[in-house]
Design an enzyme around this catalytic site. Structure first.
Site, mmCIF file in Angstrom:
data_model
loop_
_atom_site.group_PDB
_atom_site.id
_atom_site.type_symbol
_atom_site.label_atom_id
_atom_site.label_comp_id
_atom_site.label_asym_id
_atom_site.label_seq_id
_atom_site.Cartn_x
_atom_site.Cartn_y
_atom_site.Cartn_z
ATOM 1 N N ASN A 13 0.811 -1.220 0.000
ATOM 2 C CA ASN A 13 0.000 0.000 0.000
ATOM 3 C C ASN A 13 0.844 1.270 0.000
ATOM 4 O O ASN A 13 0.607 2.199 -0.780
ATOM 5 C CB ASN A 13 -0.926 0.010 1.224
ATOM 6 C CG ASN A 13 -2.013 -1.037 1.146
ATOM 7 O OD1 ASN A 13 -2.253 -1.620 0.088
ATOM 8 N ND2 ASN A 13 -2.673 -1.291 2.258
ATOM 9 N N CYS A 126 3.372 6.702 10.396
ATOM 10 C CA CYS A 126 2.296 7.599 9.959
ATOM 11 C C CYS A 126 1.758 8.398 11.144
ATOM 12 O O CYS A 126 1.527 9.611 11.048
ATOM 13 C CB CYS A 126 1.180 6.813 9.276
ATOM 14 S SG CYS A 126 0.386 5.553 10.315
ATOM 15 N N GLY A 159 -2.171 -2.576 5.545
ATOM 16 C CA GLY A 159 -1.760 -3.779 4.843
ATOM 17 C C GLY A 159 -1.007 -4.721 5.761
ATOM 18 O O GLY A 159 -0.815 -4.446 6.950
ATOM 19 N N GLY A 161 2.140 -5.359 6.018
ATOM 20 C CA GLY A 161 3.347 -4.768 6.597
ATOM 21 C C GLY A 161 3.034 -3.953 7.833
ATOM 22 O O GLY A 161 3.714 -4.059 8.858
ATOM 23 N N THR A 162 1.991 -3.129 7.747
ATOM 24 C CA THR A 162 1.575 -2.317 8.899
ATOM 25 C C THR A 162 1.161 -3.213 10.062
ATOM 26 O O THR A 162 1.548 -2.988 11.216
ATOM 27 C CB THR A 162 0.401 -1.400 8.506
ATOM 28 O OG1 THR A 162 0.832 -0.496 7.490
ATOM 29 C CG2 THR A 162 -0.098 -0.601 9.704
#
Length: 299
Positions: A13, A126, A159, A161-162
């Protein structure tokens, strides 16, 4: 106009959203998208857009070192710790969008956060990119003794990974609150909200301060919001700051630009927009150095 070659490692993403932002850059020439899953949406979109694509991960850079001068790593914290050493040996400038925290933290809204002499820089998280500028602004006028942030994002925007990096998110964001934001002590929490329709990214910042000055804090917060909005237009105050004794609470909302994911994914947008801004500063410096070198040779 002269441009600097770049590549993205990580076709999830964040990497895909970053690809669309880099297409608009006047100083960066995206040369390749690198992943490990040939069937990933990111690699398919990159191929359709005309970029060179690789599905062998970091090996693509090892085999083709001339692919890029700047490498954006949008994989995972674990993967980046391996990538970092390889890219350092290849003398690539690395902008790390994972919570690996291998290099120094960078938040482009904080102007004294010098980084252009570093080979590898970390974009924190983020939640960090959304909240640390506010902590820094408050600390500049009121001395923050404790700062706690809660980042709430749509589950659909997170996603694999997050999701795999939740622990690293909290640890890295906490460090960023303290080291970049300036708080004596920090704490970070992330919430994945499964609501339908998906919610916009929302962030709550709670600060305890030593030198309460409501007017100065209010002005500092608004100035910082406007600074972040220069590269993340969807960044805004949800309501005016709340004051209670030595405590101040700030509520933010981040709407994405919709480059790849819909606007609810402000968490992707603020991360990739910040990485783009940092990458362009590196690229501008590289272009200036090349021009000076040509001029010196001409003399």
């Amino acid at each position: 106009m002269q441009k600097v070659k770049a590549a993205i490692i990580g076709s999830g993403n964040i990497g895909t959203d970053l690809m669309y932002k880099l297409r608009k850059s006047e100083v960066i020439d995206l040369n390749a998208m690198i992943g490990i899953d040939v069937e990933s949406d990111g690699l398919k979109r990159a191929k359709e857009a005309g970029y060179e694509v690789f599905d062998n991960g970091i090996q693509a850079i090892i085999d083709n070192p001339s692919l890029a001068d700047i490498v954006f790593d949008a994989t995972s914290a674990k993967a980046h710790r391996y990538h970092a050493k390889t890219l350092e040996e290849l003398e690539k400038i690395v902008i790390d969008l994972t919570p690996a925290a291998y290099g120094p933290f960078v938040c482009p809204a904080i102007r004294n956060n010098n980084f252009l002499d570093k080979q590898n820089v970390n974009m924190i998280t983020c939640g960090g990119q959304a909240t640390i500028p506010i902590v820094h602004a408050i600390n500049g006028v009121a001395n923050v003794t404790y700062a706690e942030i809660v980042a709430t994002i749509s589950s659909l925007s997170a996603g694999p990974g997050t999701r795999a990096n939740i622990d690293e998110f909290t640890i890295t964001t906490k460090r960023g609150i303290e080291e970049v934001g300036g708080a004596d002590k920090g704490k970070a929490i992330i919430i994945l909200n499964p609501a339908e329709p998906p919610i916009l990214m929302r962030d709550t910042i709670y600060c305890e301060v030593k030198d309460m000055d409501e007017v100065s804090i209010y002005e500092a917060i608004h100035k910082m919001v406007e600074r972040v909005r220069t590269y993340v237009p969807g960044y805004s105050l949800k309501q005016e700051p709340m004051f209670d004794g030595n405590r101040v609470t700030v509520f933010l909302e981040v709407e994405g630009a919709g480059d790849y994911f819909p606007p609810y994914a402000g968490n992707l947008d603020i991360m990739t927009a910040a990485a783009l801004k940092v990458g362009e500063e590196f690229a501008t410096q590289i272009i200036s150095e090349k021009k000076r070198g040509v001029m010196n040779e001409a003399k």
